[in-house]
Scaffold this motif. Structure first.
Motif, PDB file in Angstrom:
ATOM      1  N   GLN A  35      31.446   6.143 -15.873  1.00  0.00           N
ATOM      2  CA  GLN A  35      30.447   5.396 -15.106  1.00  0.00           C
ATOM      3  C   GLN A  35      29.501   6.427 -14.484  1.00  0.00           C
ATOM      4  O   GLN A  35      29.743   6.958 -13.406  1.00  0.00           O
ATOM      5  N   VAL A  36      28.417   6.683 -15.209  1.00  0.00           N
ATOM      6  CA  VAL A  36      27.545   7.831 -14.936  1.00  0.00           C
ATOM      7  C   VAL A  36      26.509   7.481 -13.875  1.00  0.00           C
ATOM      8  O   VAL A  36      25.829   6.459 -13.968  1.00  0.00           O
ATOM      9  N   GLY A  37      26.369   8.373 -12.892  1.00  0.00           N
ATOM     10  CA  GLY A  37      25.343   8.194 -11.878  1.00  0.00           C
ATOM     11  C   GLY A  37      24.097   9.013 -12.148  1.00  0.00           C
ATOM     12  O   GLY A  37      22.996   8.624 -11.796  1.00  0.00           O
ATOM     13  N   ASN A  38      24.271  10.192 -12.758  1.00  0.00           N
ATOM     14  CA  ASN A  38      23.155  11.107 -13.036  1.00  0.00           C
ATOM     15  C   ASN A  38      23.299  11.645 -14.453  1.00  0.00           C
ATOM     16  O   ASN A  38      24.132  12.514 -14.720  1.00  0.00           O
ATOM     17  N   TYR A  39      22.489  11.135 -15.360  1.00  0.00           N
ATOM     18  CA  TYR A  39      22.648  11.433 -16.778  1.00  0.00           C
ATOM     19  C   TYR A  39      22.236  12.847 -17.156  1.00  0.00           C
ATOM     20  O   TYR A  39      22.666  13.355 -18.195  1.00  0.00           O
ATOM     21  N   TYR A  40      21.410  13.495 -16.352  1.00  0.00           N
ATOM     22  CA  TYR A  40      20.882  14.812 -16.725  1.00  0.00           C
ATOM     23  C   TYR A  40      21.536  15.959 -15.950  1.00  0.00           C
ATOM     24  O   TYR A  40      21.084  17.096 -16.062  1.00  0.00           O
ATOM     25  N   ALA A  41      22.596  15.681 -15.214  1.00  0.00           N
ATOM     26  CA  ALA A  41      23.232  16.713 -14.400  1.00  0.00           C
ATOM     27  C   ALA A  41      24.714  16.813 -14.734  1.00  0.00           C
ATOM     28  O   ALA A  41      25.436  15.815 -14.648  1.00  0.00           O
ATOM     29  N   PRO A  42      25.213  17.990 -15.127  1.00  0.00           N
ATOM     30  CA  PRO A  42      26.663  18.156 -15.238  1.00  0.00           C
ATOM     31  C   PRO A  42      27.289  18.044 -13.862  1.00  0.00           C
ATOM     32  O   PRO A  42      26.692  18.476 -12.868  1.00  0.00           O
ATOM     33  N   THR A  43      28.472  17.451 -13.797  1.00  0.00           N
ATOM     34  CA  THR A  43      29.074  17.218 -12.489  1.00  0.00           C
ATOM     35  C   THR A  43      29.222  18.515 -11.695  1.00  0.00           C
ATOM     36  O   THR A  43      29.606  19.564 -12.230  1.00  0.00           O
ATOM     37  N   ALA A  44      28.916  18.417 -10.408  1.00  0.00           N
ATOM     38  CA  ALA A  44      29.011  19.576  -9.512  1.00  0.00           C
ATOM     39  C   ALA A  44      30.443  19.825  -9.057  1.00  0.00           C
ATOM     40  O   ALA A  44      30.691  20.790  -8.331  1.00  0.00           O
ATOM     41  N   ARG A  45      31.377  18.983  -9.474  1.00  0.00           N
ATOM     42  CA  ARG A  45      32.773  19.157  -9.050  1.00  0.00           C
ATOM     43  C   ARG A  45      33.338  20.506  -9.473  1.00  0.00           C
ATOM     44  O   ARG A  45      34.228  21.043  -8.813  1.00  0.00           O
ATOM     45  N   PHE A  46      32.829  21.058 -10.575  1.00  0.00           N
ATOM     46  CA  PHE A  46      33.414  22.280 -11.126  1.00  0.00           C
ATOM     47  C   PHE A  46      32.447  23.460 -11.107  1.00  0.00           C
ATOM     48  O   PHE A  46      32.743  24.503 -11.696  1.00  0.00           O
ATOM     49  N   GLY A  47      31.281  23.268 -10.448  1.00  0.00           N
ATOM     50  CA  GLY A  47      30.373  24.397 -10.332  1.00  0.00           C
ATOM     51  C   GLY A  47      28.925  24.046 -10.607  1.00  0.00           C
ATOM     52  O   GLY A  47      28.533  22.880 -10.697  1.00  0.00           O
ATOM     53  N   HIS A  48      28.132  25.078 -10.746  1.00  0.00           N
ATOM     54  CA  HIS A  48      26.689  25.028 -10.938  1.00  0.00           C
ATOM     55  C   HIS A  48      26.377  24.661 -12.396  1.00  0.00           C
ATOM     56  O   HIS A  48      27.184  24.919 -13.300  1.00  0.00           O
ATOM     57  N   PRO A  49      25.204  24.065 -12.680  1.00  0.00           N
ATOM     58  CA  PRO A  49      24.862  23.770 -14.080  1.00  0.00           C
ATOM     59  C   PRO A  49      24.939  24.979 -15.003  1.00  0.00           C
ATOM     60  O   PRO A  49      25.357  24.856 -16.157  1.00  0.00           O
ATOM     61  N   ASP A  50      24.544  26.149 -14.508  1.00  0.00           N
ATOM     62  CA  ASP A  50      24.620  27.331 -15.368  1.00  0.00           C
ATOM     63  C   ASP A  50      26.063  27.776 -15.582  1.00  0.00           C
ATOM     64  O   ASP A  50      26.360  28.482 -16.551  1.00  0.00           O
ATOM     65  N   ASP A  51      26.967  27.371 -14.697  1.00  0.00           N
ATOM     66  CA  ASP A  51      28.382  27.629 -14.943  1.00  0.00           C
ATOM     67  C   ASP A  51      28.874  26.784 -16.114  1.00  0.00           C
ATOM     68  O   ASP A  51      29.706  27.244 -16.914  1.00  0.00           O
ATOM     69  N   PHE A  52      28.372  25.557 -16.223  1.00  0.00           N
ATOM     70  CA  PHE A  52      28.731  24.734 -17.376  1.00  0.00           C
ATOM     71  C   PHE A  52      28.147  25.335 -18.655  1.00  0.00           C
ATOM     72  O   PHE A  52      28.792  25.348 -19.711  1.00  0.00           O
ATOM     73  N   ARG A  53      26.934  25.847 -18.570  1.00  0.00           N
ATOM     74  CA  ARG A  53      26.360  26.537 -19.727  1.00  0.00           C
ATOM     75  C   ARG A  53      27.232  27.735 -20.122  1.00  0.00           C
ATOM     76  O   ARG A  53      27.429  28.007 -21.312  1.00  0.00           O
TER      77      ARG A  53
END
Length: 733
Positions: A309-327
């Protein structure tokens, strides 16, 4: 030069600004020619004084005109000039800043036209929040779609979340509101304050195109620049583009990031993206999987939804870090030769007040009619696939993950719920299509456009449908009347196979066709065989728990199930924990039971799984003709009384084949004759009853020799020892 407005008209429009209902506050705020002078206006409701600081020098006082609007007339100037405003608040608090209303729009007519037509394929580069240099000044360009709103403001850390200070301008009939804010910067928290056109309470909404968010349960968007990360996965990306996915091995490990492995010593927290990178890559390489599939990583309000159930389609969840951490996680997996798939949810979205639902006070992203716009099973809204801007939002989002995060493919969730207007609805609770049918023509068109666009822009990326019905040609090209997916999850195979394996062996002869029936349609689609998270939650028990018998028999049955699956036509997907036979049902709030690997029985299952993947990847007969009938032939489909099955898998390369034989009864069978494609020596590639795997060690001593004695329609045959509750593989050698 436009004719200046008269004072009465200016006052009328300034009153609209004060009431926050002016669709284009730049018309009267900012800098404007006024005959032989220039007039500068600023709206700062709580200010006690404002001065204009022109680029040519001086400090010009502004007079209060009405309701917080200040104005300065500068005679003898007729051309625009750059300036700052110095704002004084009670207590002698002064701030010097640039006036956002002195800047031209950051969106052009082409952008607006393409969005309106639903054809802006990189719309995320224009909508949302972008740190840029505009007219030589650093700031953030904001843009949001809210067509029925009476007014929209940007609120955030830069203006104390005061919606009066940064009202946006509406860009013509596009429904898009825009504003460049000089004092905003990367890392700034923000939202959009929307004043519905029908009146009512103001709405405080997260940015639909935000690239970053606060850590839930906080819901603000965060300004983020996508251009910082340096990718180093060129070798992977180049190699991927040249592959024919149908002829490649696909052994996919499905992972829930929050619960795969936790740090018990640190409050039982989940791993961060960067911690996950090395831990997951090392494990997946050790186990021999080709890909990981991550359950949805797009930001979601409720962790218990597992991301669906997505709230923000263009953002990886911040639960595990910064977007560049997901990259970093994706990049690292690629460097280790591991592909990355994402679960993607374009069918529905939650009702949370900060998210997409009723975004501008009306049904914007969803259908207005609840018979079309709500999903009764999940209590969510359904996207309006017939609206250009909504279709654009979703298709661009798929492209966004493939382009900006180098994702190798998307598994599209709940496709059946999109295809059928009456999905999970009773009579009278749905609206037929224009022909009176139940097919959702708008969703079908959307899926075809989506898949064609991905194929065109990202060769080598895959689109996978989780589709549970008999809808035809899901994985066929759109020009042949298909939906255009690369693969379809074989839900029928999953259901029938688990039903069979859950039966006590004494009853299996009466369910024999549940393992043979799937081969009647196995080549009608390009299938992926899933044993996914859905099968180990909500009281269904774990894979291990589904197996009948005592613990020894459960382990034997599970080993046989996995080897049966890995020999069966179709790409493979296994949910985490299944590879070592976790007995407990999956719990999204706790780690897998890694301590079980100290038990030889569970360690043996994992050792076998690693060997299965190694053998699978090294024998093309097991994968390169998955969707072609010549790649499979039954040898013994009818030995129900013995609970025996036998078949041969053939490669596209001449002569390459693997013979798979399953004895799914609890007794060994000595001297059991099976046909083989040729006379000669065969290596026993896999024996799930091997003592190294926790089995009884019964087998064929690693090699057999066939006789020139025709059997099962083959030119040769052999008498074998079939271990109990086992699967064995043979290949020439």
């Amino acid at each position: 030069m436009k004719k200046p407005m008269d004072r009465q008209q200016v006052d009328a429009e300034l009153q609209q600004v004060v009431e926050l209902r002016h669709p284009e506050p730049h018309r009267v705020l900012g800098i404007h020619p006024d005959g032989d002078a220039i007039v500068v206006r600023a709206f700062r409701p709580d200010a006690v004084a404002i001065h204009v600081l022109p680029e040519f020098g001086g400090r010009i006082p502004m007079t209060h005109r009405l309701g917080g609007v200040f104005e300065a007339r500068i005679n003898g100037k007729t051309e625009h000039f750059n300036y700052l405003i110095e704002v004084e608040y009670p207590g002698n608090k002064k701030f010097t800043l640039r006036d956002p209303y002195s800047f031209l729009p950051t969106l052009g007519d082409i952008d607006l036209h393409l969005v309106g037509e639903g054809r802006h394929e990189d719309v995320w580069k224009r909508m949302g929040a972008h740190p840029i240099h505009h007219s030589g000044i650093s700031g953030v360009a904001f843009a949001v779609w809210a067509p029925t709103a009476a007014g929209v403001s940007v609120v955030g850390d830069f203006n104390s979340w005061d919606g009066r200070l940064h009202a946006m301008r509406r860009m013509g009939a596009s429904g898009i509101w825009e504003l460049f804010i000089p004092e905003a910067a990367e890392g700034t928290r923000y939202k959009f304050e929307i004043r519905p056109g029908h009146g009512g309470a103001r709405l405080l909404k997260s940015d639909p195109y935000a690239f970053r968010t606060e850590v839930p349960p906080a819901t603000a968007s965060v300004v983020h620049d996508l251009n910082h990360f340096q990718w180093t996965d060129e070798k992977w990306m180049t190699g991927r583009a040249g592959k024919n996915v149908d002829h490649e091995p696909w052994s996919v490990y499905e992972v829930h990031l929050a619960s795969w492995r936790r740090v018990v010593e640190d409050g039982d927290r989940s791993l961060t993206y960067r911690e996950m990178a090395t831990a997951l890559a090392d494990y997946v390489k050790q186990m021999g999987f080709t890909h990981v599939e991550l359950m949805p990583v797009s930001e979601h309000p409720f962790g218990g939804s597992w991301g669906y159930q997505v709230g923000n389609y263009y953002a990886p969840t911040a639960r595990f870090g910064h977007p560049d951490d997901f990259r970093y996680l994706v990049n690292y997996l690629h460097e280790q030769g591991i592909g990355v798939l994402l679960d993607w949810v374009p069918g529905h979205f939650p009702r949370d007040a900060h998210a997409l639902g009723q975004f501008d006070g009306t049904a914007l992203y969803e259908h207005a009619d609840p018979r079309q716009g709500t999903q009764p099973d999940w209590g969510t809204y359904v996207f309006n696939f017939g609206r250009n801007e909504v279709r654009n939002f979703l298709i661009a989002n798929a492209l966004f993950w493939l382009e900006e995060y180098h994702i190798d493919g998307l598994r599209v969730d709940a496709v059946a719920s999109m295809l059928y207007l009456d999905y999970s609805r009773k009579h009278g609770e749905w609206v037929p299509n224009r022909w009176g049918g139940r097919e959702n023509e708008e969703a079908i068109s959307f899926l075809r456009e989506l898949n064609d666009t991905v194929r065109r822009k990202f060769p080598g990326a895959v689109m996978i449908a989780e589709e549970s019905t008999a809808w035809p040609k899901v994985s066929q090209p759109t020009h042949e009347g298909g939906l255009g997916f690369h693969f379809k999850w074989n839900m029928g195979w999953m259901h029938d196979t688990l039903t069979y394996y859950s039966k006590d062996p004494i009853y299996r002869q009466h369910h024999h066709n549940q393992l043979t029936f799937g081969l009647l349609y196995a080549f009608s689609e390009h299938f992926m065989l899933p044993l996914s998270h859905d099968e180990v939650v909500h009281g269904k028990g774990s894979l291990f728990g589904k197996m009948p018998g005592d613990n020894w028999q459960k382990r034997a049955n599970l080993r046989a199930l996995l080897a049966w699956m890995w020999a069966h036509p179709g790409k493979k997907l296994l949910f985490m924990g299944g590879e070592f036979g976790q007995p407990a049902e999956w719990n999204n709030d706790r780690s897998l039971d890694w301590h079980l690997l100290g038990d030889p029985g569970h360690g043996g299952i994992r050792a076998m799984m690693a060997d299965l993947n190694k053998l699978y990847r090294s024998h093309p007969a097991l994968y390169d003709a998955d969707s072609e009938p010549f790649g499979f032939q039954w040898l013994q489909p009818d030995a129900a009384a013995a609970n025996v099955f036998a078949f041969v898998r053939r490669s596209r390369h001449p002569g390459g084949h693997v013979v798979c034989i399953a004895n799914l009864s609890p007794v060994p069978r000595e001297g059991y004759r099976v046909g083989f494609p040729r006379h000669g020596s065969y290596v026993e590639l896999m024996n799930t009853d091997a003592s190294d795997y926790g089995g009884s060690g019964i087998g064929n001593m690693g090699r057999i020799h066939t006789e020139q004695f025709g059997w099962d329609g083959q030119e040769a045959s052999a008498t074998l020892t079939l271990p109990p509750l086992s699967v064995v593989w043979f290949t020439p050698g």
